[in-house]
Design a protein around this motif. Structure first.
Motif, PDB file in Angstrom:
ATOM      1  N   GLY A  89       0.760  -1.233   0.000  1.00 39.78           N
ATOM      2  CA  GLY A  89       0.000   0.000   0.000  1.00 39.78           C
ATOM      3  C   GLY A  89       0.796   1.291   0.000  1.00 39.78           C
ATOM      4  N   MET A  90       2.093   1.222  -0.289  1.00 40.61           N
ATOM      5  CA  MET A  90       2.912   2.429  -0.273  1.00 40.61           C
ATOM      6  C   MET A  90       2.962   3.136  -1.624  1.00 40.61           C
ATOM      7  SD  MET A  90       4.051   3.111   2.721  1.00 40.61           S
ATOM      8  CE  MET A  90       5.389   4.238   2.361  1.00 40.61           C
ATOM      9  N   VAL A  91       2.632   2.428  -2.701  1.00 41.33           N
ATOM     10  CA  VAL A  91       2.519   3.055  -4.013  1.00 41.33           C
ATOM     11  C   VAL A  91       1.199   2.622  -4.631  1.00 41.33           C
ATOM     12  CG1 VAL A  91       5.029   3.070  -4.320  1.00 41.33           C
ATOM     13  CG2 VAL A  91       3.681   1.248  -5.336  1.00 41.33           C
ATOM     14  N   ASP A  92       0.743   3.417  -5.595  1.00 39.45           N
ATOM     15  CA  ASP A  92      -0.561   3.150  -6.203  1.00 39.45           C
ATOM     16  C   ASP A  92      -0.487   2.293  -7.456  1.00 39.45           C
ATOM     17  OD1 ASP A  92      -2.278   4.784  -4.426  1.00 39.45           O
ATOM     18  OD2 ASP A  92      -1.032   6.408  -5.180  1.00 39.45           O
ATOM     19  N   LYS A  93       0.647   2.346  -8.161  1.00 39.40           N
ATOM     20  CA  LYS A  93       0.759   1.575  -9.394  1.00 39.40           C
ATOM     21  C   LYS A  93       2.228   1.481  -9.785  1.00 39.40           C
ATOM     22  CE  LYS A  93      -1.149   1.393 -14.147  1.00 39.40           C
ATOM     23  NZ  LYS A  93      -1.804   0.081 -13.982  1.00 39.40           N
ATOM     24  N   VAL A  94       2.627   0.321 -10.306  1.00 43.81           N
ATOM     25  CA  VAL A  94       3.955   0.137 -10.863  1.00 43.81           C
ATOM     26  C   VAL A  94       3.848   0.303 -12.377  1.00 43.81           C
ATOM     27  CG1 VAL A  94       5.880  -1.457 -11.185  1.00 43.81           C
ATOM     28  CG2 VAL A  94       4.683  -1.375  -8.981  1.00 43.81           C
ATOM     29  N   VAL A  95       4.633   1.229 -12.924  1.00 47.82           N
ATOM     30  CA  VAL A  95       4.503   1.594 -14.338  1.00 47.82           C
ATOM     31  C   VAL A  95       5.882   1.592 -14.987  1.00 47.82           C
ATOM     32  CG1 VAL A  95       3.704   3.344 -15.972  1.00 47.82           C
ATOM     33  CG2 VAL A  95       2.540   3.073 -13.766  1.00 47.82           C
ATOM     34  N   ALA A  96       6.037   0.846 -16.072  1.00 47.84           N
ATOM     35  CA  ALA A  96       7.295   0.840 -16.814  1.00 47.84           C
ATOM     36  C   ALA A  96       7.516   2.199 -17.464  1.00 47.84           C
ATOM     37  CB  ALA A  96       7.278  -0.257 -17.877  1.00 47.84           C
ATOM     38  N   ARG A  97       8.781   2.569 -17.633  1.00 44.86           N
ATOM     39  CA  ARG A  97       9.097   3.888 -18.175  1.00 44.86           C
ATOM     40  C   ARG A  97       8.484   4.096 -19.557  1.00 44.86           C
ATOM     41  NH1 ARG A  97      14.856   6.666 -17.183  1.00 44.86           N
ATOM     42  NH2 ARG A  97      14.149   6.019 -15.106  1.00 44.86           N
ATOM     43  N   LYS A  98       8.424   3.047 -20.366  1.00 43.54           N
ATOM     44  CA  LYS A  98       7.863   3.191 -21.710  1.00 43.54           C
ATOM     45  C   LYS A  98       6.371   3.504 -21.673  1.00 43.54           C
ATOM     46  CE  LYS A  98       7.026  -1.793 -22.315  1.00 43.54           C
ATOM     47  NZ  LYS A  98       5.556  -1.712 -22.332  1.00 43.54           N
ATOM     48  N   ASP A  99       5.714   3.200 -20.551  1.00 43.59           N
ATOM     49  CA  ASP A  99       4.287   3.457 -20.414  1.00 43.59           C
ATOM     50  C   ASP A  99       3.995   4.688 -19.552  1.00 43.59           C
ATOM     51  OD1 ASP A  99       3.714   1.076 -21.835  1.00 43.59           O
ATOM     52  OD2 ASP A  99       3.963  -0.104 -20.002  1.00 43.59           O
ATOM     53  N   MET A 100       5.038   5.348 -19.059  1.00 44.75           N
ATOM     54  CA  MET A 100       4.841   6.408 -18.066  1.00 44.75           C
ATOM     55  C   MET A 100       4.107   7.614 -18.641  1.00 44.75           C
ATOM     56  SD  MET A 100       5.256   7.008 -14.862  1.00 44.75           S
ATOM     57  CE  MET A 100       6.522   5.815 -14.361  1.00 44.75           C
ATOM     58  N   ARG A 101       4.501   8.035 -19.839  1.00 45.26           N
ATOM     59  CA  ARG A 101       3.845   9.214 -20.421  1.00 45.26           C
ATOM     60  C   ARG A 101       2.344   8.979 -20.590  1.00 45.26           C
ATOM     61  NH1 ARG A 101       4.223  13.816 -23.730  1.00 45.26           N
ATOM     62  NH2 ARG A 101       2.683  13.826 -25.390  1.00 45.26           N
ATOM     63  N   GLU A 102       1.981   7.822 -21.136  1.00 39.45           N
ATOM     64  CA  GLU A 102       0.563   7.523 -21.352  1.00 39.45           C
ATOM     65  C   GLU A 102      -0.194   7.462 -20.029  1.00 39.45           C
ATOM     66  OE1 GLU A 102      -2.262   3.979 -23.216  1.00 39.45           O
ATOM     67  OE2 GLU A 102      -0.087   3.941 -23.541  1.00 39.45           O
ATOM     68  N   THR A 103       0.421   6.853 -19.005  1.00 41.48           N
ATOM     69  CA  THR A 103      -0.227   6.753 -17.693  1.00 41.48           C
ATOM     70  C   THR A 103      -0.440   8.127 -17.081  1.00 41.48           C
ATOM     71  OG1 THR A 103       0.762   4.575 -17.318  1.00 41.48           O
ATOM     72  CG2 THR A 103      -0.026   5.775 -15.380  1.00 41.48           C
ATOM     73  N   LEU A 104       0.586   8.969 -17.152  1.00 42.04           N
ATOM     74  CA  LEU A 104       0.451  10.318 -16.613  1.00 42.04           C
ATOM     75  C   LEU A 104      -0.582  11.123 -17.396  1.00 42.04           C
ATOM     76  CD1 LEU A 104       4.205  11.132 -15.922  1.00 42.04           C
ATOM     77  CD2 LEU A 104       2.404  10.805 -14.206  1.00 42.04           C
ATOM     78  N   ALA A 105      -0.643  10.920 -18.691  1.00 46.38           N
ATOM     79  CA  ALA A 105      -1.635  11.629 -19.506  1.00 46.38           C
ATOM     80  C   ALA A 105      -3.049  11.267 -19.070  1.00 46.38           C
ATOM     81  CB  ALA A 105      -1.433  11.307 -20.985  1.00 46.38           C
ATOM     82  N   VAL A 106      -3.282   9.985 -18.777  1.00 44.91           N
ATOM     83  CA  VAL A 106      -4.602   9.549 -18.304  1.00 44.91           C
ATOM     84  C   VAL A 106      -4.920  10.196 -16.964  1.00 44.91           C
ATOM     85  CG1 VAL A 106      -5.929   7.575 -17.465  1.00 44.91           C
ATOM     86  CG2 VAL A 106      -4.583   7.372 -19.561  1.00 44.91           C
ATOM     87  N   ILE A 107      -3.948  10.190 -16.045  1.00 43.35           N
ATOM     88  CA  ILE A 107      -4.162  10.796 -14.727  1.00 43.35           C
ATOM     89  C   ILE A 107      -4.500  12.274 -14.867  1.00 43.35           C
ATOM     90  CG2 ILE A 107      -2.987  11.473 -12.585  1.00 43.35           C
ATOM     91  CD1 ILE A 107      -1.436   8.806 -12.796  1.00 43.35           C
ATOM     92  N   LEU A 108      -3.750  12.977 -15.696  1.00 39.49           N
ATOM     93  CA  LEU A 108      -4.000  14.404 -15.886  1.00 39.49           C
ATOM     94  C   LEU A 108      -5.353  14.652 -16.531  1.00 39.49           C
ATOM     95  CD1 LEU A 108      -0.451  15.463 -17.117  1.00 39.49           C
ATOM     96  CD2 LEU A 108      -1.480  16.012 -14.902  1.00 39.49           C
ATOM     97  N   ARG A 109      -5.710  13.823 -17.509  1.00 43.37           N
ATOM     98  CA  ARG A 109      -6.987  13.999 -18.192  1.00 43.37           C
ATOM     99  C   ARG A 109      -8.160  13.779 -17.231  1.00 43.37           C
ATOM    100  NH1 ARG A 109      -6.075  10.805 -22.022  1.00 43.37           N
ATOM    101  NH2 ARG A 109      -7.275   8.964 -21.416  1.00 43.37           N
ATOM    102  N   VAL A 110      -8.070  12.740 -16.415  1.00 41.25           N
ATOM    103  CA  VAL A 110      -9.141  12.446 -15.458  1.00 41.25           C
ATOM    104  C   VAL A 110      -9.292  13.589 -14.451  1.00 41.25           C
ATOM    105  CG1 VAL A 110      -9.811  10.946 -13.550  1.00 41.25           C
ATOM    106  CG2 VAL A 110      -9.003   9.943 -15.699  1.00 41.25           C
ATOM    107  N   HIS A 111      -8.166  14.053 -13.919  1.00 42.86           N
ATOM    108  CA  HIS A 111      -8.250  15.097 -12.905  1.00 42.86           C
ATOM    109  C   HIS A 111      -8.645  16.444 -13.501  1.00 42.86           C
ATOM    110  CE1 HIS A 111      -6.344  12.059 -10.469  1.00 42.86           C
ATOM    111  NE2 HIS A 111      -6.520  12.822  -9.414  1.00 42.86           N
TER     112      HIS A 111
END
Length: 219
Positions: free
Chosen positions: A188-210
């Motif tokens: 429970g110390m982190v919310d998701k493990v994300v490979a660097r190649k997927d990081m931009r897309e993951t952050l884009a989703v987070i930003l879009r949702v918020h």
């Protein structure tokens, strides 16, 4: 970051030698020559998938990404600008901890950055912490652990004290995957493990949702 959008903050801000620690300034100079950086963190603003953000990136090549007064000041100023502009703060951590050649002035950066993040939290401005390998010591014990969302790269070391210190203290054998990103996710110390190649897309989703809910503007 979107190509051509990044504008750096405080590019010339660098360390001094408050304690006259033997060989410290020479070590800083060598790190500058080897990396082309003024300090162990780069901060600035730009856009990611069209969303305005303030971003900080720590670099382990610069004295193991240690946090002295200059690094703490750069990160704090970036957090303050995120608050002023009411746009999300993204921070990629990589650090061996506080820069002990600066003594208590390095340790106080833990409190300073944490206070700046509390102001972001009070105003509802999103802060995403991204843990890269390694993130330890005073950095792990302060802003790296304070994200509204905490992501980590696969296998990244994330913890305060090292395995040997902990095992010697508690006199127990720790799990083989102790302090890895995957271990921290399980506990429970982190919310998701994300490979660097997927990081931009993951952050884009987070930003879009918020952003769609107004949180990116502190509403």
């Amino acid at each position: 970051m979107d190509e051509g959008s990044f504008v750096e903050y405080d590019a010339g801000l660098t360390s001094v030698d408050p304690l006259q620690f033997p060989g410290y300034l020479a070590k800083v100079k060598k790190a500058q020559d080897d990396t082309g950086l003024a300090e162990g963190a780069v901060t600035g603003e730009g856009t990611l998938a069209g969303h305005p953000v303030v971003i900080g990136v720590m670099d382990a090549r610069f004295i193991m990404g240690s946090m002295g007064a200059a690094v703490g000041e750069k990160l704090t100023r970036a957090m303050e600008r995120a608050l002023e502009k009411r746009i999300p703060m993204l921070l990629f951590t990589a650090s061996g901890g506080a820069r002990m050649q600066e003594g208590v002035l390095s340790l106080m950066q833990m409190a300073k950055t944490s206070v700046a993040l509390e102001r972001l939290h009070e105003e509802g401005v999103l802060f995403v912490s991204i843990i890269t390998n390694p993130t330890t010591g005073g950095v792990s014990a302060s802003f790296a652990s304070l994200g509204d969302i905490i992501l980590a790269e696969p296998g990244a070391l994330f913890g305060f004290a090292g395995r040997r210190v902990i095992e010697q203290t508690i006199r127990q054998k720790l799990p083989d995957d102790f302090q890895t990103a995957e271990f921290m996710l399980q506990h429970g110390m982190v919310d998701k493990v994300v490979a660097r190649k997927d990081m931009r897309e993951t952050l884009a989703v987070i930003l879009r949702v918020h952003a769609s809910r107004g949180w990116a503007r502190g509403e």
